[in-house]
Motif scaffolding. Sequence first.
Motif, short mmCIF file in Angstrom:
data_model
loop_
_atom_site.label_atom_id
_atom_site.label_comp_id
_atom_site.label_asym_id
_atom_site.label_seq_id
_atom_site.Cartn_x
_atom_site.Cartn_y
_atom_site.Cartn_z
N LYS A 88 -14.74 -15.47 72.20
CA LYS A 88 -13.91 -15.25 71.72
C LYS A 88 -14.30 -15.24 69.71
O LYS A 88 -13.30 -15.94 69.63
N SER A 89 -15.23 -14.82 69.79
CA SER A 89 -15.51 -15.22 67.99
C SER A 89 -15.29 -13.72 67.12
O SER A 89 -14.77 -12.61 68.10
N ILE A 90 -15.02 -13.30 66.13
CA ILE A 90 -15.44 -12.81 65.61
C ILE A 90 -15.66 -11.25 66.30
O ILE A 90 -15.21 -10.21 66.08
N ARG A 91 -17.26 -11.34 66.21
CA ARG A 91 -18.64 -10.46 66.74
C ARG A 91 -18.02 -10.14 68.17
O ARG A 91 -18.18 -9.56 68.98
N ASP B 65 -4.95 -25.06 77.12
CA ASP B 65 -3.80 -24.48 78.17
C ASP B 65 -3.64 -23.40 78.35
O ASP B 65 -3.95 -22.33 79.44
N ASP B 66 -4.58 -22.21 77.72
CA ASP B 66 -4.04 -21.18 76.75
C ASP B 66 -5.37 -20.59 75.63
O ASP B 66 -5.87 -21.56 75.14
N GLU B 67 -5.31 -19.01 76.64
CA GLU B 67 -5.68 -18.52 75.64
C GLU B 67 -5.98 -18.44 74.00
O GLU B 67 -6.68 -18.53 73.19
N GLN B 68 -4.89 -18.33 74.22
CA GLN B 68 -4.06 -17.47 72.57
C GLN B 68 -4.36 -19.85 71.54
O GLN B 68 -4.96 -19.21 70.73
N ASP B 69 -4.94 -20.73 72.51
CA ASP B 69 -5.04 -21.44 71.39
C ASP B 69 -6.39 -21.66 71.21
O ASP B 69 -6.62 -22.37 70.06
N VAL B 70 -7.15 -20.99 71.89
CA VAL B 70 -8.82 -21.27 71.81
C VAL B 70 -8.92 -20.29 70.29
O VAL B 70 -9.53 -19.97 69.33
N ILE B 71 -7.84 -18.93 71.25
CA ILE B 71 -7.89 -17.67 69.68
C ILE B 71 -7.82 -18.23 68.05
O ILE B 71 -7.95 -17.82 67.08
N SER C 8 -12.36 -23.73 75.22
CA SER C 8 -12.36 -23.22 75.97
C SER C 8 -10.79 -23.07 77.03
O SER C 8 -9.78 -24.24 77.04
N ALA C 9 -10.44 -22.12 77.44
CA ALA C 9 -9.25 -22.05 78.26
C ALA C 9 -9.72 -21.47 79.72
O ALA C 9 -10.26 -20.11 78.76
N LYS C 10 -8.53 -20.33 80.89
CA LYS C 10 -8.18 -19.45 80.75
C LYS C 10 -8.18 -18.60 80.34
O LYS C 10 -7.68 -18.36 80.10
N GLY C 11 -8.76 -17.29 81.10
CA GLY C 11 -8.60 -15.89 80.19
C GLY C 11 -7.26 -15.10 80.59
O GLY C 11 -7.15 -15.23 81.94
N SER C 12 -6.97 -13.85 79.79
CA SER C 12 -6.40 -13.12 80.25
C SER C 12 -6.62 -11.54 81.10
O SER C 12 -6.21 -10.88 82.15
N ASP C 13 -7.65 -11.67 80.36
CA ASP C 13 -8.52 -10.53 81.13
C ASP C 13 -9.96 -10.26 81.97
O ASP C 13 -10.90 -9.71 81.72
N CYS C 14 -10.19 -12.08 81.57
CA CYS C 14 -11.17 -12.51 82.37
C CYS C 14 -10.66 -13.44 83.13
O CYS C 14 -9.69 -14.21 82.54
N ASP C 15 -11.90 -14.55 83.75
CA ASP C 15 -11.22 -15.68 83.87
C ASP C 15 -11.42 -16.65 83.05
O ASP C 15 -11.06 -17.51 83.02
N PHE C 16 -12.73 -16.63 81.58
CA PHE C 16 -11.83 -18.08 80.91
C PHE C 16 -12.98 -17.45 79.55
O PHE C 16 -13.50 -16.71 79.44
N VAL C 17 -12.78 -17.46 78.16
CA VAL C 17 -12.94 -17.88 77.34
C VAL C 17 -12.91 -18.98 76.33
O VAL C 17 -12.92 -20.17 77.02
N SER C 18 -14.07 -18.59 75.41
CA SER C 18 -14.52 -20.24 74.18
C SER C 18 -14.87 -19.37 73.23
O SER C 18 -14.67 -18.32 72.65
N GLY D 57 -11.15 -32.89 63.45
CA GLY D 57 -12.08 -31.91 63.59
C GLY D 57 -11.50 -30.23 63.81
O GLY D 57 -11.84 -29.49 63.57
N LEU D 58 -10.41 -30.48 65.15
CA LEU D 58 -9.58 -28.93 65.65
C LEU D 58 -7.90 -28.90 65.11
O LEU D 58 -7.55 -30.20 65.08
N SER D 59 -7.02 -27.91 64.58
CA SER D 59 -5.73 -27.67 64.46
C SER D 59 -5.07 -28.61 65.42
O SER D 59 -4.09 -28.41 65.04
N ARG D 60 -5.02 -27.73 66.82
CA ARG D 60 -5.02 -28.49 68.11
C ARG D 60 -5.80 -29.04 69.03
O ARG D 60 -6.69 -29.31 69.24
N PRO D 61 -4.64 -30.45 69.29
CA PRO D 61 -5.12 -31.26 70.13
C PRO D 61 -5.44 -30.81 71.51
O PRO D 61 -4.70 -29.73 72.04
N PRO D 62 -6.82 -30.92 72.10
CA PRO D 62 -7.28 -30.10 73.75
C PRO D 62 -6.59 -31.05 74.46
O PRO D 62 -5.64 -32.21 74.69
#
Length: 267
Positions: free
Chosen positions: A230-233, A154-160, A180-190, A134-139
């Motif tokens: 990191k949703s659209i909104r 590993d990377d925020e861009q993987d999540v985005i 989720s991954a470690k963030g570039s301009d914050c601690d973590f993203v999801s 169900g996910l396009s990239r393996p975690p």
Amino acid sequence: MQLCMYIIDAFTREQFGGNSAAVVVLDSPLPDALMQQIASENNLSETAFIIANPSGDYAIRWFSPLMEIDFCGHATLASAFVLFEYFQCHQTIRFSTQQVGDLTVWRHHDGCIEMRFPNLAPTAVEAPAALLAGLSRPPKQVLANAQAYFAIYDDEQDVISLQSNSEQLKTLAPRDVVVSAKGSDCDFVSRYFWPANGGDEDPVTGSIHAGLTPYWAEQLGKTKFHAKQKSIRGGELFCSLDAEHVLVSGYAVLYAQSTLHIATAAS
């Protein structure tokens, strides 16, 4: 029957960001079926129904367009915002829930609303086949708690850039999926996917940060976090970990206030 309803954008400082929740303030209980009908008609991530108890706290229940939800952070934030702004609540609010116990909420001088949640730390599990499909990239790692599978990257861009297959993820019910991954301009993203329980992707999910916060506390060796969904909104959350609880904070703004006109037969 007429009911007062507010639509609040939660975990944002501006309208049209964060996650929208409807808040219906009740004078007396409604049948479960009617609450579900209202939530389905609203077609927002959640509709919260709140009613004052004789003890001074507020009972709260949350409904997605599909079903009643055990735990919802952004609709709790929205409900607290409504009580602080329009119902003369000036001190701490305590919400009583059916599934996650009492939730304590208070507002800081700058308007930021802080919520005390249970610590719902996930534990490592073997990745289900449907999750990987169900996910396009393996975690790199998969964990789980009662609410969701946690797919860590590993990377925020993987999540985005991640794409999801809702038909595959739907088979993981009753669990949803957070990535989720470690963030570039914050601690973590999801990002959060919940096709079995509400919709393809949730804009901002406060409740899952009761699990993300203890996970990232262990990974990053700290207890206070700035998080972004990191949703659209998009959404912004401030999280911290104490000995027994997770504290999740954010801002909210009013989008709409309305009156529901419920036919007697529907109630």
